[in-house]
Scaffold this active site. Structure first.
Site, PDB file in Angstrom:
ATOM      1  N   SER A 230       0.838  -1.191   0.000  1.00  0.00           N
ATOM      2  CA  SER A 230       0.000   0.000   0.000  1.00  0.00           C
ATOM      3  C   SER A 230       0.879   1.249   0.000  1.00  0.00           C
ATOM      4  O   SER A 230       1.666   1.442  -0.922  1.00  0.00           O
ATOM      5  CB  SER A 230      -0.961  -0.038   1.188  1.00  0.00           C
ATOM      6  N   GLU A 347      -9.355  -5.360  -3.681  1.00  0.00           N
ATOM      7  CA  GLU A 347      -8.687  -4.293  -2.934  1.00  0.00           C
ATOM      8  C   GLU A 347      -9.673  -3.350  -2.237  1.00  0.00           C
ATOM      9  O   GLU A 347      -9.455  -2.925  -1.102  1.00  0.00           O
ATOM     10  CB  GLU A 347      -7.798  -3.456  -3.859  1.00  0.00           C
ATOM     11  N   HIS A 440      -7.740  -5.584   0.582  1.00  0.00           N
ATOM     12  CA  HIS A 440      -6.489  -4.840   0.610  1.00  0.00           C
ATOM     13  C   HIS A 440      -5.726  -5.175   1.893  1.00  0.00           C
ATOM     14  O   HIS A 440      -6.248  -5.014   2.995  1.00  0.00           O
ATOM     15  CB  HIS A 440      -6.814  -3.346   0.565  1.00  0.00           C
TER      16      HIS A 440
END
Length: 527
Positions: A230, A347, A440
């Site tokens: 991320s 995600e 995610h």
């Protein structure tokens, strides 16, 4: 006289002494010397993982050093115990019971602006052979939207990778207003006439520290992989684009850190405007007043306000000379190195609130983004009612996120044969599995072999997948190629650009998932 009791007591005493001596030997402190002084960690015997926690890699960025590039760590006298993690950088505490709190933040960690610490997992460094091993090094950059996270989150425990022959380094870096404030007064005060990107500079300082010191922990300073997820993956992209980071790493791993496909990074001038507005709200118009503000006041009281994309990297013309995504598309990355990258299938399930999306709002947003191609987008992502619009928002965001990784991989030029793309689609078992699926950050515990850090009903299949991912990542860190004995063959992007490694209930190469949707976003990103 019967002496058997005396004899038995002597035997018992001897055994106790021998046991104590063995325990003492097993727990003997391992001492290493780094540039700032000596460090000790508790040894666990030959061939075992040793952990060095809370090592300062830069001076505390406090007082006059707030919003300054990191300075070298201060020396200390004697042997510093490295047996506990250092304070984490200032951030909002996680809401108890929230999805990510339960997943990654089981406990609140002490916070301080004095937070520039790193942690090292290595195997048998207390032994001569371990110290001279020259093992490959993996430097991990945590995610958290540039406003939260740390290198001491339980899911990032490096023990399993260390047992694979890798020296693992995790670290804290400045975040939010402390790490990414750009302001005209800071720019004017800087000898380089830039501001912002302090968190990115922290990461570079940690990589330089690793170059200088990692040999003491059995690591090879000439074999460093930098990876992140991320915001940590975004940082990896920026490091690849920055001339100032060139030579600090030999390969990269990027998990769900796609910059391509989303808004470009702001210019320094634009970021300065936002930074000035923020400081004006706090009533601080001079550098002295800004640096005198308490950390709590700088954080503010609204987590949503703080998280809302205000803080992050800046195209300042020096540390980040141009938007990293554009640098990749134009073949202008400073470091084009072997890379392993990819993302999760879903995600956006954990990134977008589960709300009813008004159809008109969705339509207006899509038309603004895709213009004449709205009809094509609409066919791929139907949104006739609120339920469909909400699902379309999640699915299109997830697909665009993954496409950013696909396009980045396809622009690695001569390194495409050393670029490896994955697609993680295991829906984690247990709570809200149908809602969040392969969300995610869901791959992290598989990569680190830390399934036990999260309370989920893990299965034999999850443990098999985790072992395979551990093996792939370790092989890549060691050789720049994830393939190894006993592993399903993973073809590079250069060898097969239309396929991707699926990591889930099935492990193996598959045709590009959601190919038509991915193709749509590819054409959008590249034009």
């Amino acid at each position: 006289m019967d002496n058997s009791g005396i004899k038995l007591s002597r035997v018992a005493a001897g055994l106790a002494l021998a046991g104590a001596a063995f325990a003492s030997q097993a727990q003997a402190a391992t001492v290493v010397k780094v540039e700032s002084g000596k460090l000790s960690a508790t040894g666990t015997g030959p061939g075992q993982v040793e952990v060095f926690k809370g090592i300062p890699y830069a001076a505390p960025p406090v007082g006059a050093l707030r919003w300054q590039p990191p300075e070298p760590p201060r020396a200390w006298h004697g042997v510093r115990k490295a047996d506990r993690f250092g304070a984490v950088c200032p951030q909002f505490k996680q809401t108890k019971g929230s999805f990510y709190q339960e997943e990654f933040y089981p406990e609140d960690e002490p916070q301080s602006e004095d937070c520039l610490f790193l942690n090292i997992w290595t195997e048998g460094v207390g032994q001569g052979a371990g110290r001279a091993a020259k093992r490959p090094v993996y430097v991990w950059l945590h995610g958290g939207g540039f406003v939260e996270g740390s290198g001491s989150i339980p899911s990032f425990d490096g023990s399993a990778l260390a047992r694979q022959g890798v020296v693992v380094v995790t670290l804290n870096y400045r975040m939010g207003v402390f790490g990414y404030l750009a302001h005209p007064a800071l720019t004017a005060d800087s000898p380089r006439h830039v501001s912002g990107n302090y968190g990115l500079l922290d990461q570079m300082a940690a990589l330089r520290w690793v170059r200088k010191n990692i040999a003491a922990f059995g690591g090879d300073p000439a074999r460093v992989t930098v990876g992140g997820q991320s915001a940590g993956g975004f940082s990896v992209n920026a490091l690849m684009a920055s001339p100032e980071a060139k030579g600090l790493f030999e390969s990269t791993i990027n998990e769900s850190g796609a910059l391509l496909g989303f808004a470009p990074l702001p210019t320094l001038a634009k970021a300065e405007e936002g930074g000035k507005a923020y400081m004006d709200e706090l009533g601080a118009s001079t550098l002295a007043a800004m640096r005198a503000l308490p950390a709590a006041k700088l954080l503010g009281s609204s987590l949503d306000h703080y998280r809302g994309g205000r803080w992050g990297m800046v195209v300042d013309g020096q540390v980040v000379p141009m938007d990293p995504g554009e640098a990749a598309l134009q073949g202008k990355l400073a470091s084009v190195v072997p890379s392993l990258l990819g993302g999760t299938a879903n995600e956006f399930t954990s990134l977008v609130p589960q709300i009813k999306m008004k159809v008109d709002d969705f339509v207006n947003g899509a038309k603004a983004k895709y213009g004449s191609r709205y009809a094509e987008f609409s066919r791929l992502y139907p949104h006739a009612d609120e339920a469909q619009a909400g699902q379309a928002l999640i699915e299109s965001g997830s697909d665009k996120f993954f496409t950013g990784q696909v396009v980045w991989a396809q622009h690695m030029g001569a390194e495409k044969k050393s670029t490896w793309l994955y697609y993680f689609d295991r829906a984690l078992p247990g709570r809200d599995s149908e809602r969040y699926k392969a969300f995610h950050s869901s791959e992290i515990v598989y990569v680190f072999g830390t399934l036990a850090s999260v309370d989920r009903p893990w299965t034999v299949m999850d443990r098999r997948l985790s072992q395979a991912m551990l093996d792939y990542w370790a092989q890549f860190i060691k050789t720049g190629n994830p393939n190894g004995e006993g592993l399903v063959n993973w073809r590079s992007v250069g060898d097969d650009p239309k396929q991707v490694m699926e990591l889930g209930e099935h492990i193996g190469m598959v045709a590009m998932p959601r190919a038509e949707r991915i193709g749509f976003f590819e054409s959008v990103i590249e034009h």
